[in-house]
Design an enzyme around this catalytic site. Structure first.
Site, PDB file in Angstrom:
ATOM      1  N   THR A  72       0.372  -0.996  -0.197  1.00 48.45           N
ATOM      2  CA  THR A  72      -0.205  -0.699   0.317  1.00 48.45           C
ATOM      3  C   THR A  72       1.035   0.786   0.262  1.00 48.45           C
ATOM      4  O   THR A  72       0.491   2.051  -0.472  1.00 48.45           O
ATOM      5  CB  THR A  72      -0.807  -0.025   1.303  1.00 48.45           C
ATOM      6  OG1 THR A  72      -1.998  -0.866   1.364  1.00 48.45           O
ATOM      7  CG2 THR A  72      -1.517   1.441   1.382  1.00 48.45           C
ATOM      8  N   ASN A 147      -4.916  -9.781  -7.886  1.00 54.78           N
ATOM      9  CA  ASN A 147      -5.229 -10.445  -7.270  1.00 54.78           C
ATOM     10  C   ASN A 147      -6.185 -11.224  -6.416  1.00 54.78           C
ATOM     11  O   ASN A 147      -5.922 -12.267  -6.026  1.00 54.78           O
ATOM     12  CB  ASN A 147      -5.107  -9.553  -5.741  1.00 54.78           C
ATOM     13  CG  ASN A 147      -6.080  -8.363  -5.974  1.00 54.78           C
ATOM     14  OD1 ASN A 147      -5.454  -7.582  -6.927  1.00 54.78           O
ATOM     15  ND2 ASN A 147      -7.414  -8.129  -4.819  1.00 54.78           N
ATOM     16  N   GLN A 175       1.472  -9.097  -6.055  1.00 54.10           N
ATOM     17  CA  GLN A 175       0.791 -10.042  -6.407  1.00 54.10           C
ATOM     18  C   GLN A 175       1.718 -11.573  -7.422  1.00 54.10           C
ATOM     19  O   GLN A 175       1.560 -12.500  -7.393  1.00 54.10           O
ATOM     20  CB  GLN A 175      -0.775 -10.447  -6.555  1.00 54.10           C
ATOM     21  CG  GLN A 175      -1.747  -9.977  -5.415  1.00 54.10           C
ATOM     22  CD  GLN A 175      -1.812 -10.640  -4.955  1.00 54.10           C
ATOM     23  OE1 GLN A 175      -1.040 -11.706  -4.493  1.00 54.10           O
ATOM     24  NE2 GLN A 175      -2.466 -10.105  -3.299  1.00 54.10           N
ATOM     25  N   SER A 195       5.668  -6.372  -1.592  1.00 57.34           N
ATOM     26  CA  SER A 195       4.996  -6.775   0.279  1.00 57.34           C
ATOM     27  C   SER A 195       5.805  -8.278   0.172  1.00 57.34           C
ATOM     28  O   SER A 195       5.802  -8.861  -0.228  1.00 57.34           O
ATOM     29  CB  SER A 195       3.836  -6.613  -0.262  1.00 57.34           C
ATOM     30  OG  SER A 195       3.403  -6.621   0.847  1.00 57.34           O
ATOM     31  N   HIS A 197       4.326  -9.561   3.033  1.00 58.17           N
ATOM     32  CA  HIS A 197       2.954 -10.948   3.817  1.00 58.17           C
ATOM     33  C   HIS A 197       3.264 -12.035   2.779  1.00 58.17           C
ATOM     34  O   HIS A 197       2.105 -12.909   3.055  1.00 58.17           O
ATOM     35  CB  HIS A 197       2.567 -10.064   4.634  1.00 58.17           C
ATOM     36  CG  HIS A 197       1.399  -9.183   4.069  1.00 58.17           C
ATOM     37  ND1 HIS A 197       0.065 -10.330   3.784  1.00 58.17           N
ATOM     38  CD2 HIS A 197       1.846  -8.118   3.428  1.00 58.17           C
ATOM     39  CE1 HIS A 197      -0.490  -9.053   2.874  1.00 58.17           C
ATOM     40  NE2 HIS A 197       0.477  -8.699   3.179  1.00 58.17           N
ATOM     41  N   THR A 233      12.731   5.421  11.686  1.00 60.86           N
ATOM     42  CA  THR A 233      13.998   4.476  11.909  1.00 60.86           C
ATOM     43  C   THR A 233      13.246   2.642  10.802  1.00 60.86           C
ATOM     44  O   THR A 233      12.588   2.159  11.033  1.00 60.86           O
ATOM     45  CB  THR A 233      13.534   3.600  13.086  1.00 60.86           C
ATOM     46  OG1 THR A 233      13.715   4.814  14.396  1.00 60.86           O
ATOM     47  CG2 THR A 233      14.002   2.969  13.626  1.00 60.86           C
ATOM     48  N   CYS A 326     -17.489  -4.758   0.871  1.00 63.61           N
ATOM     49  CA  CYS A 326     -19.320  -4.974   2.189  1.00 63.61           C
ATOM     50  C   CYS A 326     -18.676  -3.287   2.180  1.00 63.61           C
ATOM     51  O   CYS A 326     -17.729  -2.861   2.558  1.00 63.61           O
ATOM     52  CB  CYS A 326     -18.982  -5.385   3.503  1.00 63.61           C
ATOM     53  SG  CYS A 326     -20.020  -4.998   4.638  1.00 63.61           S
TER      54      CYS A 326
HETATM   55  C1  LIG Z   1      -2.301  -6.313  -6.287  1.00 67.70           C
HETATM   56  C2  LIG Z   1      -1.850  -5.950  -4.274  1.00 67.70           C
HETATM   57  N1  LIG Z   1      -1.551  -4.413  -4.233  1.00 67.70           N
HETATM   58  C3  LIG Z   1      -1.282  -3.833  -2.920  1.00 67.70           C
HETATM   59  C4  LIG Z   1      -1.411  -4.761  -1.876  1.00 67.70           C
HETATM   60  C5  LIG Z   1      -1.934  -3.770  -0.345  1.00 67.70           C
HETATM   61  O1  LIG Z   1       0.134  -4.556   0.033  1.00 67.70           O
HETATM   62  P1  LIG Z   1      -0.057  -4.486   1.404  1.00 67.70           P
HETATM   63  O2  LIG Z   1      -1.070  -5.883   2.287  1.00 67.70           O
HETATM   64  O3  LIG Z   1       1.295  -4.574   1.926  1.00 67.70           O
HETATM   65  O4  LIG Z   1      -0.171  -3.385   1.797  1.00 67.70           O
HETATM   66  C6  LIG Z   1      -2.020  -6.176  -2.157  1.00 67.70           C
HETATM   67  C7  LIG Z   1      -2.646  -6.637  -0.802  1.00 67.70           C
HETATM   68  O5  LIG Z   1      -3.888  -7.420  -0.844  1.00 67.70           O
HETATM   69  C8  LIG Z   1      -1.764  -6.288  -3.276  1.00 67.70           C
HETATM   70  O6  LIG Z   1      -2.939  -7.457  -3.771  1.00 67.70           O
END
Ligand SMILES: Cc1ncc(COP(=O)(O)O)c(C=O)c1O
Length: 390
Positions: A72, A147, A175, A195, A197, A233, A326
């Site tokens: 994000t 995604n 993704q 990202s 995670h 930091t 939602c």
């Molecule tokens: C295509 C895409 N962009 C951005 C994000 C956002 O990433 P983060 O969860 O690291 O903020 C996601 C997370 O679902 C995603 O699937």
């Protein structure tokens, strides 16, 4: 009850190797990487090493890697950091909200955005990007993999178009990272977000590739961290975890893990398509298969509500996602599927199955046993079956 997690596109668990790599940086080596004493320098060395790893992952220089809090932030930085009033921005109508919402905010600041729609297959046509260009277009942003559907976009072609026109190009690769081979030079982008995670790394950490010379303004101001492109930091354990996860992701691309995952997804998909009234979203472009990441399939099950199926499967130990969101208490269909031209009911009847790279044949067997039963049961119960869904 054993659980089967098929929501890898939402997030992934840390791999044990990632936890082990991070562990020392929470306690023994807790120093601030900006401090000049030994404790600080230990952290600095770890961050430098992680930067080298991520530079290898991107195929860029170390100095072109900016660590941040995730996808994000990377997406927001690209948009707020490059666009000014009067500029024109091109993106697509199937992006993540981390792109769409900043684009809407920029409209209030005098930046007009063109949202290019996909073809029914979910693919963005580079010719449509070309058609959307104006003399005042400054930035183009297109995701690598969607995604919801897993469809891979032709970013290399779009990169060439952007380069010919002298425009900046950002890729949301959140993704795609770890699922397909990666190279920012080949993609021809100026900026690219990832990202941790989504690739078995920790939440709340990511990286942004910033090509040397790109006049990007920081989103977050403060200290002089990250070459003044991202103050705060640095998150040493998170960054170490991201780098270890990226190394393992590269390994999985090379050792056949991702191919095995593709075969597993294909078996799951073929099995689910045996259910009457089911179809895949984003698999075919006319008679041609659409390039997709190996772990994702998005399926519509006619005459039922996706949300009800998500809940029914959850009760049976299966985690999947519906595409709906939602808003103010009302269930809205996925903007991605709607942009692909699905009708509202089909979009609301869609589920995303996204497999972890650790998924097993037994996971697929279990899902293929439970989903047909759950679909049949819901169709018996649901008013949708009687055609009452407006
Ligand atoms: C295509 C895409 N962009 C951005 C994000 C956002 O990433 P983060 O969860 O690291 O903020 C996601 C997370 O679902 C995603 O699937």
């Amino acid at each position: 009850m054993n659980r089967v997690y098929m929501d890898a596109n939402a997030t992934t668990p840390l791999l044990p190797e990632v936890v082990e790599a991070m562990r020392p940086y929470w306690m023994e080596h807790f120093g601030n990487a900006s401090s000049i004493h030994q404790d600080g320098q230990q952290a600095r060395t770890a961050v430098d090493r992680a930067r080298e790893t991520i530079a290898g992952f991107f195929n860029c220089r170390d100095a072109e890697v900016v660590f941040n809090s995730g996808g994000t932030e990377g997406d927001n930085t690209a948009i707020f950091g490059l666009l000014h009033p009067g500029d024109h921005f091109i993106t697509t109508s199937i992006e993540h909200s981390a792109i769409l919402q900043p684009a809407h905010r920029m409209a209030e600041r005098g930046v007009e955005t063109t949202f290019v729609a996909p073809r029914p297959s979910g693919l963005i046509d580079p010719a449509d990007i070309l058609r959307a260009m104006r003399p005042e277009t400054r930035l183009i942003s297109v995701m690598l993999a969607n995604n919801e559907t897993g469809v891979l976009q032709p970013v290399e072609e779009i990169g060439k178009i952007a380069a010919d026109a002298g425009m900046f190009f950002h890729i949301d690769a959140v993704q795609g990272a770890g699922k397909v081979a990666f190279d920012v030079r080949r993609f021809g982008c100026h900026l690219l977000s990832i990202s941790a995670h989504k690739v078995h790394g920790p939440k709340g950490v990511g990286a942004l590739f910033v090509r040397r010379g790109t006049p990007l303004e920081p989103l977050i101001l403060g200290g002089s961290h990250e070459r003044r492109l991202r103050a705060g930091t640095v998150n040493t354990p998170g960054i170490v975890g991201l780098a270890r996860a990226a190394e393992l992701a590269l390994h999985s691309l090379e050792d056949g893990t991702i191919d095995r995952l593709g075969a597993l997804r294909d078996r799951l998909e073929a099995g689910l398509l045996q259910i009457p009234g089911s179809s895949v979203n984003g698999a075919w472009d006319g008679s041609k298969p659409v390039p997709r990441v190996a772990n994702t399939t998005n399926i519509s099950f006619e005459r039922l509500e996706g949300e009800a199926l998500v809940i029914a499967l959850d009760l049976k130990g299966i985690s999947v996602s519906g595409g709906s969101a939602c808003h103010s208490g009302a269930t809205e269909p996925s903007h991605v599927l709607m942009a692909m031209g699905l009708d509202r009911n089909s979009a609301l009847a869609s589920l995303r199955f996204s497999l972890l790279k650790t998924a097993t044949e037994a996971d697929v067997d279990y899902v293929l046993k439970i989903v047909p039963e759950a679909v049949a049961h819901l169709r018996e119960l649901s008013p949708v079956a009687a055609g009452t869904l407006g």
